[in-house]
Design an enzyme around this catalytic site. Structure first.
Site, PDB file in Angstrom:
ATOM      1  N   HIS A   1      12.124  -2.817  -0.586  1.00 21.47           N
ATOM      2  CA  HIS A   1      13.693  -3.372  -1.990  1.00 21.47           C
ATOM      3  C   HIS A   1      14.285  -3.187  -2.138  1.00 21.47           C
ATOM      4  O   HIS A   1      15.205  -3.811  -2.522  1.00 21.47           O
ATOM      5  CB  HIS A   1      13.354  -1.609  -3.216  1.00 21.47           C
ATOM      6  CG  HIS A   1      11.127  -1.709  -3.935  1.00 21.47           C
ATOM      7  ND1 HIS A   1      10.783  -0.466  -3.195  1.00 21.47           N
ATOM      8  CD2 HIS A   1      10.284  -2.145  -4.075  1.00 21.47           C
ATOM      9  CE1 HIS A   1       9.815  -0.356  -3.196  1.00 21.47           C
ATOM     10  NE2 HIS A   1       9.574  -1.285  -4.169  1.00 21.47           N
TER      11      HIS A   1
ATOM     12  N   ARG B   1       2.474   2.908  -1.742  1.00 18.31           N
ATOM     13  CA  ARG B   1       1.516   2.981  -1.976  1.00 18.31           C
ATOM     14  C   ARG B   1       1.101   3.625  -0.247  1.00 18.31           C
ATOM     15  O   ARG B   1       0.244   4.301  -0.078  1.00 18.31           O
ATOM     16  CB  ARG B   1      -0.016   1.569  -2.918  1.00 18.31           C
ATOM     17  CG  ARG B   1       0.359   1.845  -3.683  1.00 18.31           C
ATOM     18  CD  ARG B   1      -0.327   1.295  -3.890  1.00 18.31           C
ATOM     19  NE  ARG B   1      -1.485   0.892  -5.300  1.00 18.31           N
ATOM     20  CZ  ARG B   1      -1.466  -0.090  -6.666  1.00 18.31           C
ATOM     21  NH1 ARG B   1      -0.092  -1.118  -5.804  1.00 18.31           N
ATOM     22  NH2 ARG B   1      -0.909  -0.206  -7.716  1.00 18.31           N
TER      23      ARG B   1
ATOM     24  N   GLY C   1       9.791 -10.395  -3.323  1.00 16.18           N
ATOM     25  CA  GLY C   1       8.662  -9.948  -1.955  1.00 16.18           C
ATOM     26  C   GLY C   1       7.348 -10.473  -1.303  1.00 16.18           C
ATOM     27  O   GLY C   1       7.278 -10.738  -2.337  1.00 16.18           O
ATOM     28  N   GLU C   2       8.191 -11.710  -0.276  1.00 17.84           N
ATOM     29  CA  GLU C   2       6.617 -12.395   0.160  1.00 17.84           C
ATOM     30  C   GLU C   2       5.545 -10.937   0.441  1.00 17.84           C
ATOM     31  O   GLU C   2       4.887 -11.815   0.821  1.00 17.84           O
ATOM     32  CB  GLU C   2       6.716 -12.867   1.378  1.00 17.84           C
ATOM     33  CG  GLU C   2       7.491 -14.042   1.239  1.00 17.84           C
ATOM     34  CD  GLU C   2       7.924 -14.897   2.549  1.00 17.84           C
ATOM     35  OE1 GLU C   2       7.512 -13.847   3.704  1.00 17.84           O
ATOM     36  OE2 GLU C   2       9.171 -16.342   2.425  1.00 17.84           O
TER      37      GLU C   2
ATOM     38  N   MET D   1       8.573  -1.510  -9.154  1.00 17.35           N
ATOM     39  CA  MET D   1       8.212  -0.265 -10.051  1.00 17.35           C
ATOM     40  C   MET D   1       8.506   1.310  -9.961  1.00 17.35           C
ATOM     41  O   MET D   1       8.106   2.293  -9.802  1.00 17.35           O
ATOM     42  CB  MET D   1       6.363  -0.386  -9.847  1.00 17.35           C
ATOM     43  CG  MET D   1       6.202  -1.559 -10.812  1.00 17.35           C
ATOM     44  SD  MET D   1       4.009  -1.326 -11.120  1.00 17.35           S
ATOM     45  CE  MET D   1       3.601  -0.482  -9.554  1.00 17.35           C
TER      46      MET D   1
ATOM     47  N   ASP E   1       4.247  -9.176  -1.700  1.00 18.32           N
ATOM     48  CA  ASP E   1       3.095  -9.136  -2.588  1.00 18.32           C
ATOM     49  C   ASP E   1       2.503 -11.179  -2.802  1.00 18.32           C
ATOM     50  O   ASP E   1       3.984 -11.640  -3.919  1.00 18.32           O
ATOM     51  CB  ASP E   1       3.224  -8.403  -4.002  1.00 18.32           C
ATOM     52  CG  ASP E   1       3.576  -7.454  -3.477  1.00 18.32           C
ATOM     53  OD1 ASP E   1       2.636  -6.716  -3.478  1.00 18.32           O
ATOM     54  OD2 ASP E   1       4.303  -7.362  -3.187  1.00 18.32           O
TER      55      ASP E   1
ATOM     56  N   MET F   1       6.056  -2.593   4.695  1.00 12.02           N
ATOM     57  CA  MET F   1       6.412  -0.770   3.801  1.00 12.02           C
ATOM     58  C   MET F   1       5.171  -0.658   1.980  1.00 12.02           C
ATOM     59  O   MET F   1       5.554  -2.553   1.998  1.00 12.02           O
ATOM     60  CB  MET F   1       8.479  -0.817   3.582  1.00 12.02           C
ATOM     61  CG  MET F   1       8.624  -0.850   5.008  1.00 12.02           C
ATOM     62  SD  MET F   1      10.640   0.074   4.855  1.00 12.02           S
ATOM     63  CE  MET F   1      10.214   0.601   6.143  1.00 12.02           C
ATOM     64  N   SER F   2       5.590  -0.073   1.799  1.00 10.33           N
ATOM     65  CA  SER F   2       4.736   0.270   0.379  1.00 10.33           C
ATOM     66  C   SER F   2       4.935   1.240   0.036  1.00 10.33           C
ATOM     67  O   SER F   2       4.582   2.372   0.024  1.00 10.33           O
ATOM     68  CB  SER F   2       3.099  -1.093   0.574  1.00 10.33           C
ATOM     69  OG  SER F   2       2.685   0.377  -0.828  1.00 10.33           O
TER      70      SER F   2
END
Ligand code: AMP
Length: 283
Positions: A40, A190, A150-151, A33, A153, A187-188
């Site tokens: 990423h 958000r 990714g793990e 996203m 999520d 890491m995110s």
């Protein structure tokens, strides 16, 4: 490093993929996203270790956001994302807009059972319908040989595996380890919402899960360990804990000690919801 080519229509995407196929190349896809970070980029790296070309989709998918969620304020930074993809040597960015993905009259929804039960679904009941539908579309549009998820999520990864298995999609799904900052915080995109004080608290999430996973692996009582983790998160400053649960790692069925498990959590800091998960080795 040169930026990847950018296409924003399915027709243009398919033309590029067709050219690569004609050259006999192996193709990987990394759905995102946007608001890219090193997590990423690690997926792109894995993609390029296993394939000749990597297409990264950047699409903030409205159907996986509930009306109360952060769709409007979700970070959008395409120029920066393209610079990062140049660094990672991705070959192509697919950046459709909402009308390209959901034309007027769009009326299909894919609903995956099995691993979507509970956890995120208990708090975001329509989330995985949105994810499964958009992932199915992206995989049909690009028709890659493999796709990397990714793990970070973890439940989403399990749902995507189930989706592709059930629909006989000819794509290999690869799970990639969670990339963390120096403090272990996953890491995110958000994380950008967090101020300094909140970041300090956010960094406790992985530590508390690590302790709980170690206790479970050492044979501690599951219910007590989970209750203790929830107490620790609240004491650390999380305002609300949606869940901390131990599940069986492949099916996400309730965890039994003789199986490899996963401890998964979601908790709120102000208006920001963080998730994380860790493996629990079999006892
Ligand atoms: P998103 O842009 O948040 O939808 O994520 C796109 C993909 O990147 C998903 O497969 C995520 O699981 C993965 N991802 C997000 N954060 C991380 C991370 N910290 N480490 C590894 N993969 C990640």
């Amino acid at each position: 490093m040169s930026r990847p080519d950018v296409v924003d229509s399915v027709v243009a995407l398919r033309a590029r993929i067709r050219d690569w196929r004609r050259d006999g190349l192996r193709i990987a896809m990394v759905p995102t996203m946007g608001a890219l970070h090193d997590g990423h980029l690690s997926l792109v790296k894995i993609a390029l270790e296993r394939a000749d070309r990597c297409v990264v989709s950047i699409f903030v998918n409205p159907t996986q956001f509930a009306p109360s969620e952060d769709l409007d304020k979700y970070p959008r930074q395409l120029e920066r994302d393209l610079d990062m993809l140049a660094e990672a040597q991705a070959d192509l960015a697919f950046t459709p807009d909402v009308s390209e993905m959901y034309a007027a009259g769009f009326a299909t929804k894919i609903s995956v059972g099995g691993p979507s039960a509970g956890l995120e679904t208990a708090f975001r009941p329509t989330f995985f319908d949105g994810v499964a539908t958009v992932v199915a579309k992206l995989l049909l549009q690009a028709a890659p040989d493999l796709a990397i998820f990714g793990e970070k999520d973890y439940q989403q990864l399990c749902v995507v595996r189930q989706l592709c298995r059930d629909l006989d999609m000819p794509v290999e799904i690869i799970g990639a380890p969670t990339i963390r900052d120096a403090h272990g915080l996953a890491m995110s995109s958000r994380n950008a919402y967090l101020d300094e004080a909140e970041l300090e608290i956010a960094r406790q999430l992985n530590l508390i899960l690590r302790e709980a996973a170690a206790a479970l692996a050492a044979g501690a009582n599951q219910q007590q360990t989970i209750a203790e983790a929830i107490r620790a998160l609240t004491a650390a400053g999380f305002h609300k804990v949606d869940y901390v649960e131990a599940r069986e790692s492949l099916t996400l069925a309730p965890w039994r000690q003789d199986r490899v498990g996963r401890i998964l959590a979601a908790a709120w800091l102000g208006k920001t919801r963080l998730i994380d998960n860790l493996e629990v080795p079999a006892v």
